[in-house]
Design an enzyme around this catalytic site. Structure first.
Site, short mmCIF file in Angstrom:
data_model
loop_
_atom_site.label_atom_id
_atom_site.label_comp_id
_atom_site.label_asym_id
_atom_site.label_seq_id
_atom_site.Cartn_x
_atom_site.Cartn_y
_atom_site.Cartn_z
N ASP A 12 0.73 -0.99 -0.19
CA ASP A 12 0.04 -0.03 0.15
C ASP A 12 1.05 1.24 -0.05
O ASP A 12 1.77 1.50 0.89
CB ASP A 12 -1.07 -0.07 1.00
CG ASP A 12 -1.95 0.96 1.24
OD1 ASP A 12 -1.84 2.32 0.71
OD2 ASP A 12 -3.22 0.68 1.62
N CYS A 52 -6.50 4.30 -2.36
CA CYS A 52 -6.68 2.65 -1.83
C CYS A 52 -7.81 1.97 -2.46
O CYS A 52 -7.80 1.01 -3.04
CB CYS A 52 -6.66 2.69 -0.37
SG CYS A 52 -5.00 3.58 0.42
N HIS A 102 -10.56 -2.63 2.62
CA HIS A 102 -10.78 -1.32 2.38
C HIS A 102 -12.20 -0.99 1.39
O HIS A 102 -12.13 -0.04 0.66
CB HIS A 102 -9.89 -0.36 1.75
CG HIS A 102 -9.76 1.01 1.90
ND1 HIS A 102 -8.40 1.84 2.15
CD2 HIS A 102 -10.71 1.83 2.71
CE1 HIS A 102 -8.78 3.02 2.55
NE2 HIS A 102 -10.15 3.15 2.73
N ASP A 284 -0.83 -0.62 -4.78
CA ASP A 284 -1.87 -0.02 -5.27
C ASP A 284 -1.87 1.31 -5.86
O ASP A 284 -2.32 1.88 -6.74
CB ASP A 284 -3.23 0.23 -4.28
CG ASP A 284 -2.53 1.01 -3.12
OD1 ASP A 284 -1.57 1.21 -2.79
OD2 ASP A 284 -3.35 1.13 -2.23
#
Length: 469
Positions: A12, A52, A102, A284
């Site tokens: 991430d 995200c 998420h 991402d």
């Protein structure tokens, strides 16, 4: 031939430019660097919506944000899609998912409330019906603070640094899956190196590795905030003073990530899973660190959209080869399904580029990239669309119509906007036309963020994603 397994690992906020194999001499990523020598390196991979939740929605559906409805963070994903995991289930695969999700919480903030962190069994897991050890999201990784859920709202706290514990869990699941008669697909979503970049949020031994490393502001740093930036992307004067300290923690987190990738790859080899598994390492989106007057992501600049994408499949994909076609987030699902010999749902909007990955053909197609609003609140003014080719980036903001054109090969820091240069008008017009043509194909009419809030979303839950008229 037996169906290949899939092991998909994604970090991430790890940008392509902060890895050793990509040329960063400050990076301490020997395991990822060695992996790159064994992989096909899709080094022109971009995050189609560098935030995200929008990224994850596109990853699991093969659709653009304007079709998934995941227009900002911290809203709940709708489930009326034929997802990646659905296809896996329909073709005899067992699935496993570990880490950050998420795509479920429907409340801004309040991340630790189980109504936001726990994803219940059923359609909200988007087809991941088997092993599911996840949490919606948060960014504290310390033992005793970080936790996950299995199939109940009970919080299960990690007893060690979260990425270390998640790697242990992944190895444990791979051991179980390796003796099964079924092929499997395992997704590991690691939260680092996402901020907060404070010393307490990274192992001390990793931070110590960078105690003598000098960090500097980017060459394309701007002292004034980008006027198009949302609250997450703006930097206060105090934050600007902390940028190089943040970088130190970011690189320490990335070094820890590399340690865990090394452990994971060793375990995969020991179990013999490297013989018939497609292994992916990616991220991402990236991070700006003050470049162009911004922090965070959600922008078309290279620091935010360029991500690593290393793919390995023994005896099927070339090792140590770079492919320079542009690979977008929406292309991941159809391309991997095709490599695995699995059907691609008709509703997928991305392109099957498996033959490009295998080196059997090339493509000059570019990537449509987008921002449909601020990072995690509703509001108008940040929306942009962009079109990225092997050589150029074209972009435009909806709010004021400002356009950009960068030659990414001769100007990798994107410091020279060519949009008003007479000799580039034909190039700009060509990219502009290609971008709007692609937008038309997916029914993207470049709406303000408030349109979605008024017409698609109720109480931060996506209710409707029908074609715009």
């Amino acid at each position: 031939m037996n169906k290949p397994n899939l092991i998909y690992v994604f970090a991430d906020q790890l940008r392509y430019f902060s890895l050793g194999y990509a040329g960063d001499k400050k990076a301490q990523t020997p395991n990822i660097d060695n992996l790159s020598k064994e992989c096909t390196d899709l080094y022109q991979t971009v995050s189609g919506h560098p935030v995200c939740a929008p990224y994850r929605a596109s990853l699991f559906t093969g659709k653009y944000t304007t079709s998934t409805g995941m227009v900002i963070n911290e809203i709940r994903m709708n489930t009326n899609h034929h997802t990646f995991a659905d296809v896996l289930n329909e073709n005899g695969y067992e699935t496993a998912y570990i880490g950050k999700w998420h795509l479920y919480a429907a409340e801004l903030g309040n991340h630790y409330d189980t109504k936001n962190s726990y994803i219940p069994k059923g359609p909200d897991r988007l087809g991941f019906n088997d092993y599911f050890a996840a949490y919606n999201f948060r960014h504290e990784y310390e033992p005793g603070i970080a936790y996950y859920h299995l199939d109940s709202p009970e919080k299960i706290y990690y007893d060690k640094y979260e990425p270390d514990a998640q790697t242990d869990m992944t190895i444990q699941q791979l051991k179980r899956l390796s003796v099964s008669n079924k092929p499997f697909a395992l997704f590991l979503s690691i939260g680092t190196p996402h901020d907060p970049w404070i010393p307490e949020n990274v192992p001390a031994d990793c931070l110590k590795r960078f105690q003598n490393t000098d960090f500097h502001l980017p060459e394309n740093y701007l002292s004034e905030n980008d006027p198009h930036a949302d609250a997450w992307a703006c930097l206060s004067s105090e934050e600007r003073k902390q940028l190089t300290d943040w970088m130190r923690v970011y690189y320490a987190m990335t070094a820890n990530l590399d340690d865990n990738i090394g452990r994971l790859l060793s375990a995969i080899k020991e179990m013999g899973l490297d013989q018939n598994s497609i292994i992916v390492f990616t991220s991402d989106h990236g991070e700006m660190f003050g470049a162009h007057g911004r922090r965070a992501k959600n922008i078309f600049y290279e620091e935010a959209i360029r991500v690593p994408f290393l793919i390995k499949w023994k005896d099927h994909l070339a090792e140590g080869i770079k492919r320079d076609f542009v690979f977008n987030t929406v292309d991941i699902m159809p391309s991997l399904l095709s490599l695995m010999g699995l059907p691609i749902p008709d509703e997928v909007e991305g392109t099957d580029l498996s033959r490009c990955i295998m080196g059997e053909q090339d493509t000059e197609n570019g990537a449509l990239m987008m921002c449909t609003g601020p990072t995690a609140v509703f509001g108008d003014g940040q929306e942009w669309r962009a079109f990225r080719t092997k050589k150029y980036t074209y972009a435009v903001f909806k709010s004021d119509g400002q356009e950009f054109l960068f030659d990414d090969q001769s100007d990798p820091l994107q410091m020279n906007n060519l949009i008003k240069k007479k000799e580039y008008q034909d190039i700009a017009e060509d990219l502009r036309n290609k971008m709007y043509k692609k937008m038309k194909q997916i029914n993207d009419t470049f709406e303000n963020n408030s349109y979605y809030e008024k017409n698609w979303i109720k109480d931060r839950i996506i209710q409707h994603t029908a074609t715009l008229t």
